[in-house]
Design a protein around this motif. Sequence first.
Motif, short mmCIF file in Angstrom:
data_model
loop_
_atom_site.label_atom_id
_atom_site.label_comp_id
_atom_site.label_asym_id
_atom_site.label_seq_id
_atom_site.Cartn_x
_atom_site.Cartn_y
_atom_site.Cartn_z
N GLN A 100 117.68 22.91 4.14
CA GLN A 100 118.27 22.91 2.80
C GLN A 100 118.66 21.49 2.42
OE1 GLN A 100 118.45 25.60 0.87
NE2 GLN A 100 117.63 26.94 2.49
N PRO A 101 118.64 21.13 1.13
CA PRO A 101 119.10 19.80 0.73
C PRO A 101 120.52 19.55 1.24
CG PRO A 101 118.04 20.91 -1.11
CD PRO A 101 118.18 21.94 -0.02
N GLY A 102 120.74 18.36 1.76
CA GLY A 102 122.05 18.01 2.28
C GLY A 102 122.23 18.27 3.76
N ASP A 103 121.30 19.03 4.39
CA ASP A 103 121.36 19.19 5.84
C ASP A 103 121.24 17.82 6.50
OD1 ASP A 103 121.55 21.94 5.73
OD2 ASP A 103 119.42 22.31 6.11
N ARG A 104 121.87 17.68 7.66
CA ARG A 104 121.86 16.41 8.37
C ARG A 104 121.21 16.57 9.75
NH1 ARG A 104 127.58 14.84 9.23
NH2 ARG A 104 126.79 12.75 9.75
N ILE A 105 120.45 15.58 10.14
CA ILE A 105 119.87 15.49 11.47
C ILE A 105 120.49 14.27 12.16
CG2 ILE A 105 117.78 15.09 12.83
CD1 ILE A 105 116.20 16.33 10.50
N LEU A 106 121.06 14.48 13.33
CA LEU A 106 121.59 13.38 14.12
C LEU A 106 120.62 13.12 15.28
CD1 LEU A 106 125.40 14.27 14.34
CD2 LEU A 106 124.18 12.94 12.60
N THR A 107 120.25 11.88 15.44
CA THR A 107 119.29 11.52 16.48
C THR A 107 119.66 10.16 17.07
OG1 THR A 107 116.93 11.35 16.98
CG2 THR A 107 117.66 10.41 14.88
N GLY A 108 118.89 9.71 18.05
CA GLY A 108 119.22 8.47 18.74
C GLY A 108 118.33 7.32 18.33
N ARG A 109 118.79 6.12 18.64
CA ARG A 109 118.03 4.92 18.30
C ARG A 109 116.73 4.82 19.09
NH1 ARG A 109 119.11 1.10 15.21
NH2 ARG A 109 121.27 1.73 14.94
N SER A 110 116.64 5.46 20.22
CA SER A 110 115.46 5.35 21.06
C SER A 110 114.47 6.49 20.83
CB SER A 110 115.86 5.33 22.54
OG SER A 110 116.61 6.48 22.88
N GLU A 111 114.60 7.20 19.72
CA GLU A 111 113.72 8.35 19.45
C GLU A 111 112.27 7.91 19.32
OE1 GLU A 111 113.99 12.65 18.74
OE2 GLU A 111 115.10 11.08 19.80
N TYR A 112 111.37 8.80 19.76
CA TYR A 112 109.94 8.52 19.76
C TYR A 112 109.36 8.67 18.35
CZ TYR A 112 105.09 8.62 21.37
OH TYR A 112 103.76 8.35 21.57
N ALA A 113 108.28 7.94 18.09
CA ALA A 113 107.72 7.86 16.75
C ALA A 113 107.34 9.21 16.17
CB ALA A 113 106.49 6.94 16.76
N SER A 114 106.68 10.07 16.95
CA SER A 114 106.25 11.36 16.42
C SER A 114 107.43 12.18 15.92
CB SER A 114 105.47 12.14 17.49
OG SER A 114 104.30 11.46 17.85
N ASN A 115 108.53 12.16 16.68
CA ASN A 115 109.72 12.89 16.26
C ASN A 115 110.32 12.25 15.01
OD1 ASN A 115 109.13 13.95 18.75
ND2 ASN A 115 111.02 13.31 19.73
N ALA A 116 110.43 10.93 15.02
CA ALA A 116 111.03 10.23 13.89
C ALA A 116 110.26 10.48 12.60
CB ALA A 116 111.11 8.73 14.18
N MET A 117 108.94 10.49 12.68
CA MET A 117 108.14 10.71 11.47
C MET A 117 108.27 12.14 10.97
SD MET A 117 104.76 8.30 11.95
CE MET A 117 104.34 8.79 13.61
N ALA A 118 108.46 13.10 11.89
CA ALA A 118 108.72 14.47 11.45
C ALA A 118 110.07 14.56 10.74
CB ALA A 118 108.69 15.42 12.65
N TYR A 119 111.07 13.85 11.25
CA TYR A 119 112.36 13.79 10.55
C TYR A 119 112.18 13.21 9.15
CZ TYR A 119 114.46 14.15 15.28
OH TYR A 119 114.83 14.54 16.54
N LEU A 120 111.45 12.11 9.06
CA LEU A 120 111.25 11.45 7.78
C LEU A 120 110.51 12.36 6.79
CD1 LEU A 120 110.26 7.91 9.09
CD2 LEU A 120 112.40 8.51 7.92
N GLN A 121 109.50 13.05 7.26
CA GLN A 121 108.77 13.97 6.39
C GLN A 121 109.68 15.08 5.86
OE1 GLN A 121 106.06 17.02 7.99
NE2 GLN A 121 104.43 15.99 6.82
N THR A 122 110.51 15.61 6.75
CA THR A 122 111.42 16.68 6.35
C THR A 122 112.47 16.17 5.37
OG1 THR A 122 111.05 17.81 8.44
CG2 THR A 122 113.03 18.41 7.24
N ALA A 123 112.92 14.95 5.58
CA ALA A 123 113.87 14.36 4.64
C ALA A 123 113.25 14.22 3.26
CB ALA A 123 114.33 13.00 5.16
N GLN A 124 111.98 13.79 3.20
CA GLN A 124 111.31 13.63 1.91
C GLN A 124 111.04 14.97 1.24
OE1 GLN A 124 107.84 11.34 2.97
NE2 GLN A 124 109.06 9.55 3.60
#
Length: 396
Positions: free
Chosen positions: A98-122
């Motif tokens: 839902q809009p406004g949901d938050r994902i907390l993750t770490g600075r060392s996260e792997y690219a595939s995971n990070a890009m999935a987060y970014l896609q979901t944010a968009q």
Amino acid sequence: MPIDVEQARRDTAGCTAVTHLNNAGASLPPRQVVDAVVRHLRLEEESGGYEAAIAETDRIEHVYDALARLIGAGPHEIALQENATRAWDMAFYGLRWQPGDRILTGRSEYASNAMAYLQTAQRYGVRIEVVPDDEHGQISVPALRELLDERVKLIGVTHVPTQSGLVNPAAEIGRVARAAGVLYLLDACQSVGQLPVDVREIGCDLLTAPGRKYLRGPRGTGFLYCSERLQDRLEPPFPDLQSAVWTGPDSYRVREDARRFESWENGVAGRIGLGVAVDYALELGLPAIEQRVTALAAGLRDRLRALPGVRMHDRGLRQCGIVSLTVDGHDSLELVRELRARRINLSVSAVGSARWDLAERGLESVVRASVHYYNTEEELDRLCAALPAPRPHSRG
């Protein structure tokens, strides 16, 4: 009991051909795994793929039992996948955002995971927040706790990053997640097989890992752990005949166990090989594996620190079998190619695979040496002797 290294090397044909220090990429499989895969392929050749799978039902079912034992889960909480990324995707994309949901993750996260987060944010207006590291370079548990509120939908963390040798404090993160009632997804790609991993002790709701890395299984295999308490809350993003039943012209019913995340078609031979790889690791014992891997990596770090122009880039209060380095004046990729030509296998972690971490540290890439229990002190010496002398200006 300590590991019989000579026996492990006799079981591993590649040990006679290469110095393999790329176990965080893909380990050398033992002959027991290769034999199991080839045996099933021969059975398919002789009797047909469907018929071979029916004949080997017990061996296929054993894979679920073995993985459950490996990570302290129940067999009904295991879903087999063709790789760890697909396993992670099936868990992550099974969540409803839902809009406004938050994902907390770490600075060392792997690219595939990070890009999935970014896609979901968009797509959904979700916010991604990267938790700061602590003074050791691992995710800061106090900072994580401070960032929690009712809008946090997921804590997604990589247990052992691909690029820096650290082991994130997974169990401490799990206690924070449980106390807050937040879902916890652990990427255990680099930890399962080199460290004891117990999902009950860690407290994660979801965990993913491949077969090819420290488990020494075949490529094209992986698995998802989905906690029983969570299964009816996640909808498989790609339902098919394995994950659901078509109950009527306009209805279907999803399975009640973790296999709701599976696809009907799969590589049966690879899955059987994965089960054999897990059995092999369990017979040796994960505490013994961790002890040897950690000791070898520590010895390699000591050797490398003594070499002129070699810079170490490992972080973390607790460190594992992944060792990251650069050599002054040498491009990391070219260096790895040169060593591979001399039958010393390493790999490169580039900024594109860990941008939040490596870019923050001003690193375009690092050389990654990753040891396993079948490696020897002599192989570590061979690597150090093969590293080139530093040059005046570093490019990597």
